[in-house]
Design a protein around this motif. Structure first.
Motif, short mmCIF file in Angstrom:
data_model
loop_
_atom_site.label_atom_id
_atom_site.label_comp_id
_atom_site.label_asym_id
_atom_site.label_seq_id
_atom_site.Cartn_x
_atom_site.Cartn_y
_atom_site.Cartn_z
N SER B 132 0.82 -1.21 0.00
CA SER B 132 0.00 0.00 0.00
C SER B 132 0.86 1.26 0.00
CB SER B 132 -0.91 0.01 1.23
OG SER B 132 -0.15 -0.03 2.42
N TYR C 85 -7.60 -11.19 25.81
CA TYR C 85 -7.42 -9.82 25.32
C TYR C 85 -7.53 -8.81 26.46
CZ TYR C 85 -9.08 -5.38 23.44
OH TYR C 85 -9.27 -4.05 23.20
N ARG C 108 -7.13 -10.75 17.47
CA ARG C 108 -7.87 -9.71 18.21
C ARG C 108 -6.94 -8.58 18.62
NH1 ARG C 108 -10.46 -6.30 20.04
NH2 ARG C 108 -12.01 -6.32 21.72
N LEU C 109 -5.76 -8.94 19.06
CA LEU C 109 -4.80 -7.93 19.53
C LEU C 109 -4.21 -7.13 18.37
CD1 LEU C 109 -3.09 -10.14 22.22
CD2 LEU C 109 -4.18 -7.93 22.68
N GLY C 111 -5.55 -6.56 15.30
CA GLY C 111 -6.48 -5.74 14.51
C GLY C 111 -6.18 -5.81 13.02
N THR C 112 -5.52 -6.87 12.59
CA THR C 112 -5.27 -7.11 11.17
C THR C 112 -5.54 -8.58 10.89
OG1 THR C 112 -2.93 -7.56 11.59
CG2 THR C 112 -3.52 -5.30 10.97
N ARG C 154 3.95 -11.35 2.34
CA ARG C 154 3.58 -10.32 3.24
C ARG C 154 2.86 -10.88 4.44
NH1 ARG C 154 -0.33 -6.01 4.41
NH2 ARG C 154 -1.92 -7.18 3.31
N ASP C 156 0.62 -9.85 7.33
CA ASP C 156 -0.29 -8.71 7.50
C ASP C 156 -0.46 -8.38 8.99
OD1 ASP C 156 -2.13 -6.70 7.15
OD2 ASP C 156 -3.82 -8.06 6.81
N ASN C 182 3.64 -3.17 22.02
CA ASN C 182 2.95 -2.76 23.22
C ASN C 182 1.46 -2.67 22.88
OD1 ASN C 182 5.15 -1.96 25.23
ND2 ASN C 182 5.79 -0.91 23.37
N LYS C 183 0.64 -3.40 23.58
CA LYS C 183 -0.81 -3.35 23.33
C LYS C 183 -1.49 -3.16 24.67
CE LYS C 183 -2.45 -4.20 19.71
NZ LYS C 183 -2.76 -3.35 18.54
N TYR D 85 -14.15 -3.33 8.80
CA TYR D 85 -12.81 -3.82 9.11
C TYR D 85 -12.22 -4.56 7.90
CZ TYR D 85 -9.51 -7.32 10.79
OH TYR D 85 -8.42 -8.13 10.92
N MET D 89 -8.80 -3.72 5.70
CA MET D 89 -7.73 -4.70 5.42
C MET D 89 -7.38 -4.73 3.92
SD MET D 89 -6.81 -5.94 8.30
CE MET D 89 -7.22 -4.32 8.98
N ARG D 108 -12.04 -2.31 16.82
CA ARG D 108 -11.66 -3.54 16.13
C ARG D 108 -10.31 -3.38 15.44
NH1 ARG D 108 -10.36 -7.69 14.44
NH2 ARG D 108 -11.43 -9.15 13.08
N LEU D 109 -10.10 -2.21 14.84
CA LEU D 109 -8.86 -1.96 14.10
C LEU D 109 -7.68 -1.75 15.04
CD1 LEU D 109 -10.37 0.37 11.38
CD2 LEU D 109 -9.12 -1.75 10.90
N MET D 110 -7.91 -1.10 16.14
CA MET D 110 -6.81 -0.79 17.05
C MET D 110 -6.35 -2.02 17.83
SD MET D 110 -5.93 2.39 16.65
CE MET D 110 -6.28 2.13 14.89
N GLY D 111 -7.29 -2.88 18.23
CA GLY D 111 -6.92 -4.00 19.09
C GLY D 111 -6.56 -3.57 20.50
N PRO D 158 -2.60 1.67 20.20
CA PRO D 158 -1.25 1.22 19.85
C PRO D 158 -0.42 2.41 19.38
CG PRO D 158 -2.87 0.43 18.23
CD PRO D 158 -3.63 1.13 19.29
N ASP D 161 1.70 5.13 13.97
CA ASP D 161 2.79 5.14 12.99
C ASP D 161 3.26 6.57 12.76
OD1 ASP D 161 2.78 2.39 12.63
OD2 ASP D 161 1.25 2.47 11.08
N ASN D 182 -1.08 2.51 9.63
CA ASN D 182 -1.31 1.57 8.54
C ASN D 182 -1.89 0.31 9.15
OD1 ASN D 182 0.09 2.80 6.08
ND2 ASN D 182 1.63 3.01 7.69
N LYS D 183 -3.06 -0.10 8.68
CA LYS D 183 -3.68 -1.33 9.18
C LYS D 183 -4.09 -2.15 7.97
CE LYS D 183 -4.58 -1.92 13.11
NZ LYS D 183 -3.79 -2.48 14.27
N GLY D 184 -3.52 -3.33 7.84
CA GLY D 184 -3.75 -4.09 6.61
C GLY D 184 -3.25 -3.26 5.46
N LEU D 185 -4.03 -3.17 4.38
CA LEU D 185 -3.65 -2.31 3.26
C LEU D 185 -4.25 -0.92 3.38
CD1 LEU D 185 -4.07 -4.92 0.39
CD2 LEU D 185 -1.91 -4.03 1.30
N ARG D 187 -5.30 2.83 5.35
CA ARG D 187 -4.76 3.88 6.21
C ARG D 187 -5.86 4.38 7.13
NH1 ARG D 187 -1.00 7.79 2.36
NH2 ARG D 187 0.92 6.58 2.62
#
Lengths: 240, 240, 240, 240
Positions: B132, C85, C108-109, C111-112, C154, C156, C182-183, D85, D89, D108-111, D158, D161, D182-185, D187
């Motif tokens: 990406s 979690y 879960r942690l 988020g990807t 890759r 992810d 760090n989570k 979500y 990704m 969900r994205l942050m975890g 988290p 970036d 950046n999360k998965g592909l 932003r």
């Protein structure tokens, strides 16, 4: 045992009675005093007038070098700054305090201008945004510094590997006040409080943070030098 | 229009016929040729013999400086390296290619030794781990370089802000081959391929990556200088 | 004393004689055995058939949870994944091994998707790119795993806070094999080696890394819960 | 053309006259109005009562999804959050505004818990700490928000970036107010201002930042799905 060397240029305290009133034995001895209460820490001090004591041998025996400087950055010989840099590359820890943001070794390590905005004294509140970090142990959600020189953003540093403290100033500014970097094999911590005219280094939280930082920055692994080796193919070795 | 300046020391090509056979007009002109096909890019070239052309004025007009050097790093005057560094602080993009990991401006920017392990030619496979990212556009999961000097870990760099490519070498090594940093107001990209004896800069994916990197590193915002200003209290201003 | 809980789904070892031949007492007991040699570590084990033992009380007493799963991720109740979690948010360390990249708590942690490329057994060379990191202590420049399932990019995952190991596979792939995050208040480590059919967890370097990771992930600070508090103005408090 | 979908739960505006007085057509239409002035942006809006319009097809056609929610997070079906979500990704951009820190898709994205401290209205000053960032273009050193709900640290996210903005609150708090991942592909950008009772989204700098963020988050590369493929050995392919 962690061998700590505290460098303080020790100019303000000698030239200005009001500063001497705050730190009668100099900032270096104030720091050495509170670090010395930790049984795992062994401290020596160096000032600008004795800066030549920062020989390669002394630096190699130093686990963590603490640096305070303000008005005499340029008087530190380039050669000594380079020695400090080299030892950080090899694993020595380095803690830059307050106006050491503009010291030669810190700027050398950052590779940026380390510029910031500043203003005379203000009230600061220091927020702990990473309470799980080793350097933040024993520190609550925040603590207060009744009078401190304002250092404000933009602070021209590379992205910290870890951002532990954020400073809030009553006058309207914010600052990345506690920042960690891995540089070479060494660990570097910058901590913003500590103007010479304020009794900041007597504040228990500040003492705790600097003590924690010494433990955090002490090297687990140290090399004699960092080289760029010509290597045989590991695959060839693997096959043999 | 993005103004790109390509610096190549241009020593190997003049001294060694086998290198000249690969890059008859020099690496700088090979790079200038493929960048010149992009209508948004305007290119000039500089070599070691003309390095004094890298004046402050030229650098201020340069959006992105590309640097290739290998055997003559030390012949670049410190003053010019410092000029480059200063312009990156003010927003100029900087792309270091291959052995420029040891160039004066790149080491200055990194604040680390930039040491690595190396070995004569090997096959490399370049993995795209951040598809990406702007620099990875048009690149598949991986591409191959039939012959390239091996650069292997540990690469002594600060943590990249973004890690885009990982190199695999048949002989058994890995390398962080495409790394991005924000330094000051400038963007810095290091890209590992490009030994002088290999026709690496003719590979379409390599040309695409360097072209993408030029677009990515071109500044959106540039200052004339970076200073450490004394500021009035914004809060005071806010209240007025 | 660090309380470690090792979860292994323990399905392959019971269903497949060739796997049982590698880990006669199950992967969990192999891990428990080498961790148990560390006087500072206290270990208990849990398997899928006893997964209900991962109560909130047990997790609260657990400093570091190690997770191995592969074919039975979906059989772990969502509620238990959520409990894990939650405890990481409060400070518990979490170490995900090999195919646990697809386990419920790890995804879960992160988020990807935690997707990757994979292939049957290959030779791997593990490169240590951060020798100053606590998890890398005692590990040389690289070590070798004669047979391991290939996990390739890759991968992810979100950008690791620290990238400690890079894996090289003979077949042509690379992998971010040792990653730290760090989570919440917890520390998370992912380590790629450990396919059920390979005797990977008997390799001294692998044992050392997992042991180091337990020490690194053990919490310095732990909360009972993480809330979103309504706060009075600290400034008001400061003024009072 | 960038296709933007703005989701606003649109509950406060319908239930409370004082809120309706600030955003007579709802927050979503306020945002749609200023984004619509950008010729490169095409906007549609969705509210909680029409949330089922966020089908997979609509999300696949959406380049950037903006999310505002506060009192009705739980009424968004899990399935729709999961769809969002999944598209992030695959490359869709996602911008979470203000209290969307607690929305299902953002968490969900942050975890992480995305917990923070909060307090009723205060004055905020927003500091631009990364003026070279695409999202900060056109923004000065700082700008002011006369009245805004206080969101303060610790913000349980988290490590960003990129950290672009820091918020200062008169009452004594600081906040990481503008954060990129950046999360998965995809932003992801979180931006803190925008309480429903304040006319924040009429402030030119806020509009500029959200518009900039749309351009930044629009995908360069998008996949239909993210899988975990079994792969042949690339090396084998390389040799053939």
């Amino acid at each position: 045992m962690i061998n700590v060397t505290v460098y303080n240029e020790y100019v303000h305290e000698l030239e200005d009675e009001s500063i001497a009133a705050v730190y009668p034995k100099g900032i270096h001895n104030c720091i050495a005093d509170f670090l010395g209460k930790d049984d795992d820490i062994n401290v020596r001090t160096v000032t600008l007038s004795t800066v030549e004591e920062l020989t390669e041998d002394v630096l190699k025996e130093t686990d963590v070098l603490i640096w305070w400087g303000h008005c005499a950055h340029e008087k530190v010989p380039d050669e000594i700054s380079e020695r400090v840099y080299n030892q950080v590359m090899c694993g020595m820890g380095f803690i830059a305090l307050h106006s050491a943001h503009f010291s030669k070794p810190f700027r050398r390590l950052m590779g940026t201008t380390c510029s910031l905005c500043w203003r005379e004294g203000d009230r600061e509140r220091m927020w702990n945004i990473m309470p799980s970090h080793p350097i933040a142990q024993g520190i609550g959600d925040y603590f207060e510094i009744p009078a401190e020189e304002m250092y404000g953003e933009r602070f021209d540093i590379p992205t910290p590997d870890e951002l532990v403290f954020l400073g809030w100033f009553k006058g309207g500014e914010v600052f990345r006040s506690g920042c960690c970097w891995n540089k070479g094999l060494g660990r570097v911590f910058y901590f913003q409080p500590g103007h010479e005219s304020n009794p900041t280094y007597y504040i228990p939280e500040v003492q705790r943070i600097i003590t924690n930082a010494v433990h955090w920055a002490a090297p687990l692994y140290r090399q004699l030098s960092v080289e760029c080796p010509h290597t045989p193919s590991p695959e060839a070795a693997f096959n043999s």
